[in-house]
Design a protein around this motif. Structure first.
Motif, mmCIF file in Angstrom:
data_model
loop_
_atom_site.group_PDB
_atom_site.id
_atom_site.type_symbol
_atom_site.label_atom_id
_atom_site.label_comp_id
_atom_site.label_asym_id
_atom_site.label_seq_id
_atom_site.Cartn_x
_atom_site.Cartn_y
_atom_site.Cartn_z
ATOM 1 N N SER A 1 0.781 -1.213 0.000
ATOM 2 C CA SER A 1 0.000 0.000 0.000
ATOM 3 C C SER A 1 0.825 1.281 0.000
ATOM 4 N N PHE A 2 0.132 2.355 -0.339
ATOM 5 C CA PHE A 2 0.654 3.711 -0.245
ATOM 6 C C PHE A 2 1.032 4.056 1.199
ATOM 7 N N ASP A 3 0.411 3.368 2.175
ATOM 8 C CA ASP A 3 0.653 3.675 3.593
ATOM 9 C C ASP A 3 1.995 3.144 4.114
ATOM 10 N N ARG A 4 2.871 2.690 3.194
ATOM 11 C CA ARG A 4 4.232 2.221 3.495
ATOM 12 C C ARG A 4 4.254 0.853 4.173
ATOM 13 N N THR A 5 3.194 0.079 4.028
ATOM 14 C CA THR A 5 3.148 -1.237 4.658
ATOM 15 C C THR A 5 2.794 -2.322 3.650
ATOM 16 N N ALA A 6 3.098 -3.541 4.052
ATOM 17 C CA ALA A 6 2.634 -4.743 3.356
ATOM 18 C C ALA A 6 1.967 -5.596 4.424
ATOM 19 N N ALA A 7 1.035 -6.419 4.017
ATOM 20 C CA ALA A 7 0.336 -7.278 4.974
ATOM 21 C C ALA A 7 0.141 -8.659 4.367
ATOM 22 N N ASP B 1 5.220 -2.755 -4.898
ATOM 23 C CA ASP B 1 5.084 -4.073 -5.513
ATOM 24 C C ASP B 1 5.365 -5.143 -4.475
ATOM 25 N N ILE B 2 4.764 -6.289 -4.707
ATOM 26 C CA ILE B 2 4.883 -7.406 -3.772
ATOM 27 C C ILE B 2 4.707 -8.693 -4.570
ATOM 28 N N LYS B 3 5.470 -9.731 -4.231
ATOM 29 C CA LYS B 3 5.376 -10.990 -4.983
ATOM 30 C C LYS B 3 5.856 -12.147 -4.123
ATOM 31 N N PHE B 4 5.117 -13.255 -4.150
ATOM 32 C CA PHE B 4 5.575 -14.483 -3.501
ATOM 33 C C PHE B 4 6.561 -15.194 -4.415
ATOM 34 N N VAL C 1 14.368 -3.050 -2.157
ATOM 35 C CA VAL C 1 13.777 -4.377 -2.293
ATOM 36 C C VAL C 1 14.059 -5.154 -1.021
ATOM 37 N N SER C 2 13.018 -5.755 -0.460
ATOM 38 C CA SER C 2 13.155 -6.568 0.748
ATOM 39 C C SER C 2 12.659 -7.970 0.459
ATOM 40 N N SER C 3 13.316 -8.951 1.043
ATOM 41 C CA SER C 3 12.896 -10.338 0.919
ATOM 42 C C SER C 3 12.610 -10.860 2.318
ATOM 43 N N LEU D 1 8.444 -13.916 0.470
ATOM 44 C CA LEU D 1 7.784 -12.756 -0.088
ATOM 45 C C LEU D 1 8.822 -11.673 -0.357
ATOM 46 N N ALA D 2 8.689 -10.998 -1.479
ATOM 47 C CA ALA D 2 9.559 -9.859 -1.785
ATOM 48 C C ALA D 2 8.691 -8.617 -1.919
ATOM 49 N N THR D 3 9.212 -7.492 -1.414
ATOM 50 C CA THR D 3 8.517 -6.216 -1.555
ATOM 51 C C THR D 3 9.478 -5.214 -2.191
ATOM 52 N N CYS D 4 8.907 -4.213 -2.838
ATOM 53 C CA CYS D 4 9.708 -3.151 -3.435
ATOM 54 C C CYS D 4 9.027 -1.819 -3.143
ATOM 55 N N SER D 5 9.800 -0.871 -2.623
ATOM 56 C CA SER D 5 9.242 0.435 -2.275
ATOM 57 C C SER D 5 9.453 1.431 -3.408
ATOM 58 N N ALA D 6 8.742 2.549 -3.320
ATOM 59 C CA ALA D 6 8.873 3.611 -4.319
ATOM 60 C C ALA D 6 10.294 4.166 -4.335
#
Length: 133
Positions: free
Chosen positions: A56-62, A94-97, A115-117, A106-111
């Motif tokens: 989300s735009f709110d700087r989180t992933a769930a 972005d987010i992807k399993f 990139v976090s794994s 799970l990997a996430t990518c911020s604006a």
């Protein structure tokens, strides 16, 4: 096999749609997921259960897991938040399993380009089928 779709609707809500026997899409879940616009939703491999992740735009992933129970008067389905990831200084875009061969990751990518794994460990909340190798 059940056919399912998700739809991140305006701002901070998520919908899950199931295809019924008549070939019609029925909304089976609707809930607030974030405090800002949801950019993306992704499903884990079905081998791990009904698990989705949202960013989300709110700087989180769930991470959300569907809980199914039979209360005697019909099946009740609820999506439970299993983890909230607050690790970004900008929107999580972005987010992807990972592929199932790599396990529940799970990997996430911020604006901001970070990139976090994340490796999700199996607990009784994320349980594997007994024949999982």
């Amino acid at each position: 096999m059940m056919k399912r779709e998700d739809n991140a609707v305006t701002l901070c809500f998520e919908q899950i749609w199931d295809l019924n026997e008549d070939g019609e899409w029925v909304c089976t879940a609707f809930w607030k997921t974030h405090c800002g616009s949801v950019w993306k939703v992704t499903w884990a491999h079905p081998e791990f259960g009904q698990i989705i992740a949202t960013c989300s735009f709110d700087r989180t992933a769930a991470i959300w897991e569907e809980s199914v129970s039979d209360l005697g008067h019909g099946i009740h389905r609820t999506w439970i938040k299993r983890a909230g990831l607050v690790d970004s200084r900008t929107s999580v875009m972005d987010i992807k399993f990972a592929p199932k061969i790599q396990g529940l990751q799970l990997a996430t990518c911020s604006a901001g380009g970070v990139v976090s794994s994340i490796v999700l460990f199996y607990t009784r909340l994320f349980s594997l089928p007994s024949d999982h190798k």
